[in-house]
Design an enzyme around this catalytic site. Structure first.
Site, mmCIF file in Angstrom:
data_model
loop_
_atom_site.group_PDB
_atom_site.id
_atom_site.type_symbol
_atom_site.label_atom_id
_atom_site.label_comp_id
_atom_site.label_asym_id
_atom_site.label_seq_id
_atom_site.Cartn_x
_atom_site.Cartn_y
_atom_site.Cartn_z
ATOM 1 N N HIS A 35 -12.824 13.219 13.516
ATOM 2 C CA HIS A 35 -11.803 12.497 13.080
ATOM 3 C C HIS A 35 -10.560 13.346 12.412
ATOM 4 O O HIS A 35 -10.543 13.251 11.124
ATOM 5 C CB HIS A 35 -12.009 11.211 12.742
ATOM 6 C CG HIS A 35 -12.488 9.927 13.674
ATOM 7 N ND1 HIS A 35 -11.806 9.209 14.414
ATOM 8 C CD2 HIS A 35 -13.938 9.911 13.670
ATOM 9 C CE1 HIS A 35 -12.521 8.464 14.949
ATOM 10 N NE2 HIS A 35 -13.699 8.698 14.661
ATOM 11 N N ASP A 37 -2.882 -17.031 -2.876
ATOM 12 C CA ASP A 37 -3.712 -17.133 -1.910
ATOM 13 C C ASP A 37 -5.055 -17.473 -2.862
ATOM 14 O O ASP A 37 -5.346 -17.026 -3.707
ATOM 15 C CB ASP A 37 -3.972 -15.721 -1.165
ATOM 16 C CG ASP A 37 -3.002 -15.257 -0.235
ATOM 17 O OD1 ASP A 37 -2.052 -16.077 -0.114
ATOM 18 O OD2 ASP A 37 -2.794 -14.196 0.086
ATOM 19 N N GLY A 47 0.868 -1.162 -0.032
ATOM 20 C CA GLY A 47 -0.143 0.111 0.037
ATOM 21 C C GLY A 47 1.047 1.114 -0.240
ATOM 22 O O GLY A 47 0.655 2.163 -0.876
ATOM 23 N N GLU A 80 -7.624 13.282 12.130
ATOM 24 C CA GLU A 80 -6.461 12.450 11.523
ATOM 25 C C GLU A 80 -6.753 12.169 10.230
ATOM 26 O O GLU A 80 -5.749 11.678 9.471
ATOM 27 C CB GLU A 80 -6.189 11.150 12.490
ATOM 28 C CG GLU A 80 -7.432 10.114 12.349
ATOM 29 C CD GLU A 80 -8.300 10.361 13.381
ATOM 30 O OE1 GLU A 80 -9.028 9.134 13.934
ATOM 31 O OE2 GLU A 80 -8.773 11.557 13.822
ATOM 32 N N ASP A 133 -5.232 1.110 3.972
ATOM 33 C CA ASP A 133 -4.260 1.689 2.834
ATOM 34 C C ASP A 133 -4.896 2.740 1.994
ATOM 35 O O ASP A 133 -4.072 3.580 1.555
ATOM 36 C CB ASP A 133 -4.343 0.560 1.758
ATOM 37 C CG ASP A 133 -3.012 -0.630 2.168
ATOM 38 O OD1 ASP A 133 -2.189 -0.063 2.886
ATOM 39 O OD2 ASP A 133 -3.087 -1.741 1.672
ATOM 40 N N GLY A 164 -12.614 5.026 19.312
ATOM 41 C CA GLY A 164 -13.069 3.767 19.660
ATOM 42 C C GLY A 164 -14.368 3.116 19.937
ATOM 43 O O GLY A 164 -15.333 4.159 20.027
ATOM 44 N N CYS A 211 -13.356 11.932 18.931
ATOM 45 C CA CYS A 211 -14.675 11.070 19.119
ATOM 46 C C CYS A 211 -14.857 10.349 20.418
ATOM 47 O O CYS A 211 -15.187 11.051 21.109
ATOM 48 C CB CYS A 211 -14.127 9.914 17.875
ATOM 49 S SG CYS A 211 -15.830 8.991 17.525
#
Length: 556
Positions: free
Chosen positions: A520, A147, A19, A522, A72, A353, A380
């Site tokens: 949020h 996979d 990523g 971030e 990602d 969370g 949050c």
């Protein structure tokens, strides 16, 4: 111009940083003024990342349009200017659910529904839809070649390269080339087997990126060239680096962007990586450090807070300091009641969370930060526990809690959005409109939302604007019924939702830097620009550290 596609696959082992590599390559190509986006294909059967535990999958990254996606996509937004949407991430589960929905509604006209062509056609349709309007699309395939769960995706991109034409598609394979310390040798055999697996399903890589501890020597490159049928100039060495933000420059130095543009016959200006070079210069010129304590319950799994960690680092870049992040288990604080672990911190952050575990430890942490004037940022859930702490210990509302943790508490100062739909009252001029708004939200507020900042507040001085646009992901909010009582006790409500019905930001006016937000921030931070809230938070940590000995001597 017809859209070009680069399909990125991974081999040998997972967690190679596919990523980050994909985002870094996109950053170099974007610097050539190519209109670019990235799509992530995830092979798990969950419909999206929203219900997956952070312990298994890391954080859930939220896009502006409210999609709950793989982490990602956070890397993608931190490296390029293009904003991700629900069209940039889809899973096996989503593909199968849509195919089954079509089958149930009779769209296949009685056909026997199979992986080929129905599943692969749906995958191709989504890839093409995500690429509309772009010059170049990078498509990252999750998992590792070999996979079982990745096979439908690999078959779909093989077919797509035929449908679109090989002149408009490229396969790029990221693999591990291990370095054995015991013998001092670099081993190419795992890479050879990985390429063999790709060839067995009809995919010949055009570019090979070799992850290793050290630069891949020419001798090993020549061996890979002969055995894997890949030109020497298309074998890129990607060694371990001290900063992920150095990778765009490493790729450019090896002329990967030139190779791609020539392969696609694309005439674009040379790469301008001046912003990335400036970023690395600032990183190398850092003066001192600050220690930020992040108090949560996934402390052994930093990917659970990936965007927060990166945003703190970005704040460090802006302030020219190294940010040392100390992960602290809130359950440990809850059970031991020992706050000594907080005494050496320059700032404290409680991230978002869900769930009750470790909550009382977080509330104790908030009280410590508030009473001892330690810079505090709550995000949050971090805002909700700050609100609860203030209600209990300042407004003297003993037993105050969130409806999420105690449905029968005396003062439910935090309640579910579904409950608020029928009790919106305080800051709304249009009650009926506000209730309609909450009906649309149903049980979660998610995605980009406008927020009104109150003038003369600290948060307004940080953003330097009255209307901001930030992303949300929460099911619980402040109960407006108790708002007047808590405001009278001294808490300052400095940010509200656009319709003035929801508390977005709170501050303690008696504290040098105590801010908590329901959104949020971030998710919108990036290394080149940073984020005003995190930059200010780290500045506050620097100020606290300057006279730390004086402050800490007063803390008992």
């Amino acid at each position: 111009m017809k859209t070009r596609y680069i399909f990125v696959t991974g081999g040998v082992v997972s967690s190679l940083g596919k990523g980050i590599f994909t985002a870094s390559l996109a950053a170099v190509l974007e610097s050539r003024r190519i209109k670019i986006t990235i799509i992530k294909l995830d092979p798990y059967i969950n419909v999206n990342s929203g219900t997956m535990s952070p312990m298994q999958h890391g954080e859930v990254f939220v896009t502006e349009d409210g999609a709950e996606t793989d982490l990602d996509l956070g890397h993608y937004e931190r490296f390029i200017r293009t904003k991700m949407t629900k069209n940039n991430n889809f899973t096996t589960g989503l593909i199968y659910s849509e195919v089954i929905k079509k089958e149930r509604s009779g769209e296949y006209l009685g056909q026997t529904v199979q992986v080929i062509p129905h599943i692969t056609d749906e995958i191709k349709r989504k890839i093409l839809k995500g690429g509309i309007g772009y010059d170049l699309v990078l498509v990252e395939i999750g998992g590792t070649v070999g996979d079982i769960e990745s096979l439908p995706f690999l078959e779909a991109i093989r077919q797509l390269s035929i449908d679109i034409g090989r002149q408009h598609t490229m396969f790029l394979h990221l693999t591990l080339v291990p370095y054995l310390d015991s013998t001092g040798e670099i081993k190419t055999k795992p890479t050879q087997h990985s390429i063999k697996s790709l060839l067995s399903i009809g995919i010949q890589p055009d570019v090979l990126v070799c992850r290793s501890k050290k630069t891949i020597p020419m001798r090993e490159k020549l061996k890979i060239t002969l055995i894997c049928n890949i030109p020497k100039k298309a074998i890129i060495s990607l060694k371990d680096v001290d900063s992920i933000y150095r990778i765009p420059i490493l790729l450019h130095l090896q002329k990967l962007d030139d190779y791609i543009c020539k392969r696609f016959v694309m005439d674009y200006p040379s790469a301008d990586l001046s912003e990335w070079k400036k970023l690395l210069q600032n990183q190398s010129k850092r003066i001192g450090y600050v220690t930020v304590g992040m108090v949560g319950k996934y402390v052994n799994l930093p990917d659970s807070y990936k965007s927060v960690i990166e945003a703190l680092k970005h704040g460090g870049f802006k302030n020219r300091v190294e940010v040392i992040i100390k992960m602290i288990n809130s359950e440990k604080i809850e059970y031991s009641k020992d706050l000594n672990i907080l005494k050496k911190l320059d700032a404290i952050l409680i991230p978002g969370g869900f769930g009750e575990r470790g909550i009382e430890g977080k509330i104790l942490t908030v009280r410590y930060a508030r009473e001892n004037k330690v810079p505090y940022l709550g995000i949050c859930l971090g805002m909700q526990v700050a609100f609860i702490e203030y209600a209990r210990n300042v407004a003297k509302m003993h037993g105050a809690n969130s409806e999420e943790f105690s449905s029968s508490c005396r003062y439910p100062v935090i309640i579910s959005i579904s409950e608020r739909r029928s009790s919106v009252k305080d800051h709304s001029d249009d009650i009926q409109g506000a209730r309609s708004y909450y009906r649309r939200l149903k049980y979660m507020r998610i995605g980009g939302q406008r927020c009104r900042l109150i003038k003369n507040s600290k948060v307004h001085s940080i953003y330097k604007k009255s209307i901001i646009f930030e992303r949300h992901r929460h099911r619980y909010e402040v109960n407006n019924f108790f708002l007047e009582r808590i405001e009278k006790a001294g808490l300052y409500i400095s940010g509200l939702s656009e319709d003035k019905t929801s508390v977005e930001v709170i501050e303690d006016p008696h504290h040098p830097w105590f801010i908590a937000c329901q959104f949020h921030p971030e998710f919108t931070s990036n290394p080149r620009d940073g984020h005003p809230l995190f930059s200010s938070f780290i500045q506050a940590a620097k100020n606290f550290k300057k006279d730390g000995n004086i402050r800490r001597s007063k803390i008992t």
